[in-house]
Design a protein around this motif. Structure first.
Motif, short mmCIF file in Angstrom:
data_model
loop_
_atom_site.label_atom_id
_atom_site.label_comp_id
_atom_site.label_asym_id
_atom_site.label_seq_id
_atom_site.Cartn_x
_atom_site.Cartn_y
_atom_site.Cartn_z
N VAL A 272 -4.19 8.63 22.60
CA VAL A 272 -2.65 9.43 22.57
C VAL A 272 -2.64 10.52 23.58
O VAL A 272 -1.46 10.60 24.29
CB VAL A 272 -2.82 10.20 21.09
N VAL B 261 -0.62 17.02 17.95
CA VAL B 261 -0.99 15.64 17.34
C VAL B 261 -1.53 15.38 16.30
O VAL B 261 -2.79 15.74 16.07
CB VAL B 261 -1.39 14.79 18.52
N PRO B 262 -0.94 15.11 15.16
CA PRO B 262 -1.54 14.65 13.78
C PRO B 262 -2.31 13.93 14.04
O PRO B 262 -2.52 12.77 14.93
CB PRO B 262 -0.52 14.61 12.94
N GLY B 263 -3.74 13.82 13.05
CA GLY B 263 -4.61 12.79 13.23
C GLY B 263 -5.24 12.67 11.83
O GLY B 263 -4.42 13.19 10.83
N PRO B 264 -6.08 11.81 11.43
CA PRO B 264 -6.50 11.55 10.25
C PRO B 264 -6.98 12.85 9.77
O PRO B 264 -8.03 13.23 10.24
CB PRO B 264 -7.56 10.49 10.41
N LEU C 283 -4.50 19.84 12.12
CA LEU C 283 -3.91 20.16 10.66
C LEU C 283 -3.80 21.45 10.36
O LEU C 283 -2.38 22.08 10.08
CB LEU C 283 -4.69 19.48 9.63
N LEU D 65 -0.60 22.93 12.08
CA LEU D 65 0.56 22.26 11.51
C LEU D 65 0.77 23.22 10.32
O LEU D 65 2.15 23.68 10.03
CB LEU D 65 0.65 20.86 11.02
N PRO E 70 4.72 19.09 15.41
CA PRO E 70 4.03 17.77 15.52
C PRO E 70 4.59 16.72 16.12
O PRO E 70 5.64 16.56 16.18
CB PRO E 70 4.26 17.17 13.73
N VAL E 71 3.67 16.32 17.18
CA VAL E 71 4.54 15.20 18.16
C VAL E 71 3.48 14.20 18.32
O VAL E 71 2.36 14.19 18.07
CB VAL E 71 4.36 15.79 19.38
N GLY E 72 4.24 12.83 18.28
CA GLY E 72 3.45 11.64 18.41
C GLY E 72 3.76 10.81 19.38
O GLY E 72 3.19 9.70 19.92
N HIS F 56 9.00 13.24 21.69
CA HIS F 56 9.07 14.40 20.68
C HIS F 56 8.60 15.32 21.66
O HIS F 56 9.08 16.58 21.57
CB HIS F 56 7.78 14.12 19.89
N GLU G 35 11.52 16.73 23.67
CA GLU G 35 12.42 17.20 22.71
C GLU G 35 12.02 18.69 22.68
O GLU G 35 13.08 19.81 22.42
CB GLU G 35 12.61 16.55 21.64
N TYR H 77 -7.85 3.89 5.45
CA TYR H 77 -7.61 5.48 5.18
C TYR H 77 -6.77 5.93 4.45
O TYR H 77 -6.92 6.82 3.50
CB TYR H 77 -6.85 5.93 6.87
N PRO I 59 -0.64 13.68 7.03
CA PRO I 59 -0.73 13.12 8.39
C PRO I 59 -1.72 12.10 8.73
O PRO I 59 -2.70 11.98 8.24
CB PRO I 59 -1.03 14.56 9.19
N GLY I 60 -1.35 11.28 9.43
CA GLY I 60 -2.22 10.18 9.77
C GLY I 60 -2.21 9.90 11.44
O GLY I 60 -1.40 10.62 12.15
N PRO I 61 -2.83 8.78 11.94
CA PRO I 61 -2.89 8.78 13.36
C PRO I 61 -1.35 8.24 13.70
O PRO I 61 -0.59 7.66 13.25
CB PRO I 61 -3.79 7.36 13.30
N VAL I 62 -0.82 9.05 14.94
CA VAL I 62 0.42 8.78 15.49
C VAL I 62 0.78 7.27 15.65
O VAL I 62 1.61 6.93 16.01
CB VAL I 62 0.80 9.83 16.45
N THR I 63 -0.47 6.71 16.10
CA THR I 63 -0.53 5.15 16.43
C THR I 63 -0.26 4.38 15.10
O THR I 63 -0.24 2.92 15.48
CB THR I 63 -1.74 4.99 16.98
N LEU J 140 4.99 11.16 9.85
CA LEU J 140 5.28 12.18 11.05
C LEU J 140 6.60 12.49 10.85
O LEU J 140 7.03 13.61 11.10
CB LEU J 140 4.88 11.04 12.11
N LEU K 231 7.30 15.22 8.59
CA LEU K 231 6.91 16.49 9.05
C LEU K 231 7.92 16.97 9.93
O LEU K 231 8.12 17.97 9.84
CB LEU K 231 5.38 16.16 9.83
N ARG K 232 8.31 16.23 11.04
CA ARG K 232 8.96 16.67 12.07
C ARG K 232 10.63 16.89 11.47
O ARG K 232 11.32 17.94 12.06
CB ARG K 232 9.24 15.44 13.19
N PRO L 222 2.38 19.47 5.28
CA PRO L 222 1.29 18.80 5.61
C PRO L 222 0.12 19.08 4.67
O PRO L 222 -0.23 20.30 4.59
CB PRO L 222 1.08 18.72 7.13
#
Lengths: 380, 380
Positions: free
Chosen positions: A143, A267-270, A280, A283, A290-292, A296, A299, B139, B268-272, B280, B283-284, B290
């Motif tokens: 990411v 960047v959110p993650g698991p 987390l 956040l 939060p950006v992915g 984002h 912006e 997950y 939240p989870g992986p942005v991928t 996401l 959240l945004r 979260p």
């Protein structure tokens, strides 16, 4: 008085960068008031204000300024001073205002050692900091790289700390995307730390900029990274934390970004990943955006009040003439009952940042004293 | 008039649940005003207000009410009506207020088919909805299970939709933790849909509650799930979306939770991950809270203003006597120039929820008409 180096401001600043550990608020205030040459000469003569002289420790008697300037030149680096056109003036003004407003850890640099072809003022006019865990996961590095590549494609400079993990991934992708990248180091710009990143750092020196407040040869030390973090935060219009454990250096950078009024993103993650636990928490408790995706990030930094275009302004810096106003400021300081800086600002009709800087200088000179954050004339 | 079933309110509500597709605002308003028995008899005679009669379609002439009640009894289910002690009164009051305030999709149920040993009113006094993607990742299922287990251990009922993926993981963990769980279905409580979850749904019927607005034998249909979602949202003090694509049913449930003033949370989870893209976005853009742990969920639903303890109150329901006030309400409706409901509420000195419900009834009776959301007397 004892001359430092060749008596030039550059030599004085080089000397100060080695003699007083960077990030010192007294030094910033005193240099802003008296000028680097006079401050360096005072300290080199052992005649500086006590607190600053103490900060110089045993180093006051040495003078390696010309040697350091030569060492920098040998590796293609330069010492940037606030008088240079390339100096990132807006950024240091912002840091000065924040430091004066109480964000103690945001004191501006007095000089910057820079290695690389990038013009710092121009490169930082549109920049975003990407930071995160050294022990990053593949997810985080992916990411970070994706965001950095997107920013590079949009001519946004990627600022980071040159470390392993997230930092390295961000720098690499920015370079790979043909974009500008700045690594802000906690050691000399001739030291490639960590060693495992030496090829990457060499590439940044060749295509972007390595920046440090420490002189050539300075060793990487833990506390220096923390002091350095404020520059990473200031250099970006916003800071993106990609992966961070609950305790992490990246979060200290985010804290400085917040102190400076910069946009803080994460960047959110698991939620099951320890390297996303800090994200987390940012956040949940700190209002991080939060950006992915690059969109984002763009912006977020284009929020009203933040101008992506470089600010066109003259070379005058507020505070340059403050030493002339110190007398007026002193008049505004109560003799007995300590007053807060804001009250003194109102009385003196000076702007708050100048007042705090001036008060610090007057304190160093022994004219005023600080008691629980309030100020009065020093007795006698 | 034509008698429905044995003439009891239960038979009337059973008949209405099969005759008019649940989630109908006209039906809710009309039943609240006239009572289920009279409304059922009107419609079964073909004499109902035109719009409601149209909603009944061809089904008005049939009467399977006693058959449906028997079918329910055969599988150990019951028809819960608003007069029962077990009826979740606070929840339907909340839905009624939201529907009256303009949240069209929040209309309360007029009756609930329930299968399982749980007392609905007690089970839902402390409940959280956990919903998410059917095509969940490992997950997502892990986190849904972890949250549900934690809630079960704290005697918080887990509400979900009985589907594959996140729903199933949440129900399973709640059962495994010895906690209460409610599956709100979009089909009859004797139909185990999806078939792959039949063992799970049988377990819920044995230890928790299967709930549906549709009569026994009703088939699962896409639109029914969307209508059903408002009940999932209402049944929880908050709704947690664990994994959701950009377009997903779970997000419609979150939308209803927001309409109802319930807490909306997301993991939240992986942005991928495409199955975390909806999270996401929540959240945004939607201010979702979260959450990554049961503690986070409990903190969110215990926000000031939300009482975890069951509300102690009498059996009186506001609006029961509204039909007596319809004349007064009609007096407050302008003859020519349409007025918004709030203005009519001020004139009539009735509470806004009663006014909107009353206006809907008056509209059904042909006394008033609605034009662009404003109301006036019907011509002639």
């Amino acid at each position: 008085m004892t001359r430092v180096g060749d008596g030039s401001p550059a030599a004085a600043l080089a000397w100060l960068s080695r003699t007083v550990e960077p990030g010192n608020r007294d030094l910033w205030a005193y240099v802003g008031s008296l000028g680097a040459v006079e401050v360096a000469e005072q300290l080199h003569a052992g005649d500086g204000p006590r607190r600053l002289q103490n900060a110089a420790g045993e180093r006051w008697s040495e003078d390696r300024s010309l040697h350091d300037l030569e060492a920098a030149a040998r590796c293609g680096a330069r010492l940037l001073t606030p008088d240079d056109d390339e100096w990132p003036r807006d950024i240091t003004d912002l840091m000065g205002a924040a430091a004066s407003a109480g964000a103690q850890q945001c004191v501006p640099p007095i000089a910057l050692w820079v290695r690389g072809p990038m013009s710092l003022a121009r490169g930082l006019a549109r920049a975003v900091a990407i930071v995160g865990a050294r022990a990053a996961t593949g997810y985080g590095e992916y990411v970070a790289g994706d965001l950095a590549l997107g920013l590079a494609e949009r001519q946004v400079t990627v600022v980071s700390g040159g470390a392993n993990g997230i930092d390295g991934a961000a720098h690499r992708s920015a370079l790979g995307g043909g974009g500008g990248t700045v690594a802000v180091l906690g050691c000399g710009i001739d030291r490639f730390y960590p060693r495992s990143n030496d090829l990457l750092l060499a590439q940044i020196a060749q295509h972007g900029a390595l920046v440090s407040e420490w002189p050539p040869g300075a060793a990487a030390m833990r506390n220096r990274f923390l002091v350095r973090n404020r520059l990473i935060a200031a250099f970006g219009l916003g800071t993106v934390v990609v992966e961070a454990a609950l305790r992490s250096g990246a979060r200290s950078t985010a804290g400085r970004a917040r102190d400076l009024g910069r946009v803080v993103m994460t960047v959110p993650g698991p939620v099951t990943s320890a390297t996303s636990a800090g994200c987390l928490q940012m956040l949940r408790d700190e209002g991080a955006v939060p950006v992915g995706s690059t969109a984002h990030v763009l912006e977020a930094i284009a929020l009203p009040g933040i101008d992506l275009a470089p600010d066109e302004r003259g070379a005058d810096r507020p505070g340059d003439e403050l030493d002339q106003g110190l007398g007026a400021l002193l008049d505004a300081v109560p003799a007995r009952r300590p007053a807060p800086a804001e009250a003194i600002a109102r009385t003196s009709a000076l702007a708050a940042p100048e007042v705090l800087r001036g008060l610090t200088v007057l304190e160093l000179m022994g004219y005023v004293q600080q008691l629980d954050g309030r100020w009065r004339r020093a007795p006698g």
